[in-house]
Design an enzyme around this catalytic site. Sequence first.
Site, short mmCIF file in Angstrom:
data_model
loop_
_atom_site.label_atom_id
_atom_site.label_comp_id
_atom_site.label_asym_id
_atom_site.label_seq_id
_atom_site.Cartn_x
_atom_site.Cartn_y
_atom_site.Cartn_z
N TYR A 204 18.51 -4.55 -29.24
CA TYR A 204 19.54 -5.32 -28.57
C TYR A 204 19.00 -6.11 -27.38
CZ TYR A 204 23.40 -3.12 -31.11
OH TYR A 204 24.26 -2.70 -32.08
N LYS B 26 14.35 8.23 -34.18
CA LYS B 26 13.83 8.21 -35.55
C LYS B 26 12.30 8.19 -35.42
CE LYS B 26 14.63 7.69 -40.04
NZ LYS B 26 15.40 8.60 -40.89
N ASP C 147 19.66 10.21 -38.40
CA ASP C 147 20.46 10.39 -39.62
C ASP C 147 21.03 11.81 -39.69
OD1 ASP C 147 17.78 10.92 -39.77
OD2 ASP C 147 17.49 10.20 -41.81
N ASP D 169 25.06 2.58 -29.84
CA ASP D 169 26.19 1.73 -30.18
C ASP D 169 26.93 2.31 -31.39
OD1 ASP D 169 27.91 -0.39 -30.19
OD2 ASP D 169 26.55 -1.77 -31.19
#
Length: 361
Positions: free
Chosen positions: A123, A190, A223, A247
Amino acid sequence: MTNVTLITGDGIGPEIADATRRCIDATGAAIAWDVQLAGVDVMETAGTPLPEATLESVKKNGVALKAPITTPVGTGFRSVNVHLRQMFNLYACVRPCKSYVGVRSKYDNIDLVIVRENTEDLYAGIEYEKGSRETLELIDWLNAHSSRKIGPDAGISIKPITVAGTERIVSYAFEYARKMGRSKVTSVHKANIMKYTDGLWLEISREVAKRYTDIEFEDRIVDNMCMQLVQKPELYDVIVLPNLYGDILSDLCAGLVGGLGMAPGANVGEKEAIFEATHGSAPKYKGLNKVNPVALILSGVLLLRHLGMMKEAERLDSAVAAVIAEGKSVTYDMKPDRDDPTAVGTQEMADAIIAKIKAGR
Ligand code: NAD
């Protein structure tokens, strides 16, 4: 008296700002409101959606309560919300998600806080358009330095994660946990796939955690975190995430506790803090005295806690909880049937909350 800027916004903003201000005043909080304008309505008179006086007021007071502001699509008008975040370097987005009895939701035992990094990651706005000269140069450079090849038809977004940015947000999450009497921080990433960005995030998270031996620390791959939040959200307390995951998971968590009408938020920087609901200006409901003021009122609870006005914050939070639990004086969206004729208006719901505050004092 503490001076607080009140940005009344546009669309449903002025109505819910008024309802929230009345509720906060009823708690006895010693706040002097410095009312300022921003958004499409003031644009017509001031020629800008974000007048200098509004910026000066936030700078001077350091704390603001902001009602939603419209970002028109397809005009030159930049998002005032994004501008404010960038201007004051509001690097932490804090969104508590708590179950309230009486809110329709699949869960009834959630009390967690999302702490999202607000300035870095995908972002950051560093993007290269497919086919541009810079993009083709970048692709050439990358292809010369990597065994993985990128085709010339790629668009590219850059994901910067810095040591300083990660240190700052993870420390913020731990400090927040300590201040609010919370016991655990979970860092989400991740790192197994993106070793040099999310891997760095994880490494720094672990380093920061060593300074806070009084607070439990754990990490989760994003995840797995999504599945865990759906299956056993009660296990989580403070969750700190890079911008993009933050987000997405903020909305997931808002959904767990009843949706946008119940989702308050804070954007916090080194000097300034701006408190606002997660939802937007819902222009079609403008002036109808119809929408739910709770998300902005709960943002007011966060503001009171930020100012150290803990008693006032608890008064307001308990009064909101009591009105929702009774289910009588609530807006249409909180009724089991949205066409329920017994639903009350925005100001009447605020009146019911104020009556509870007064009864409890
Ligand atoms: P929105 O959140 O304004 O509205 C989506 C729908 O949610 C509405 O139609 C309404 O049904 C419902 N809703 C929202 N708030 C509600 C409330 N308090 N009570 C009851 N129902 C409510 O989202 P949108 O329509 O995508 O955006 C409208 C404008 O708001 C856009 O210009 C957008 O850019 C802006 N926006 C501003 C902010 C902000 O100021 N921080 C945040 C999000 C969107």
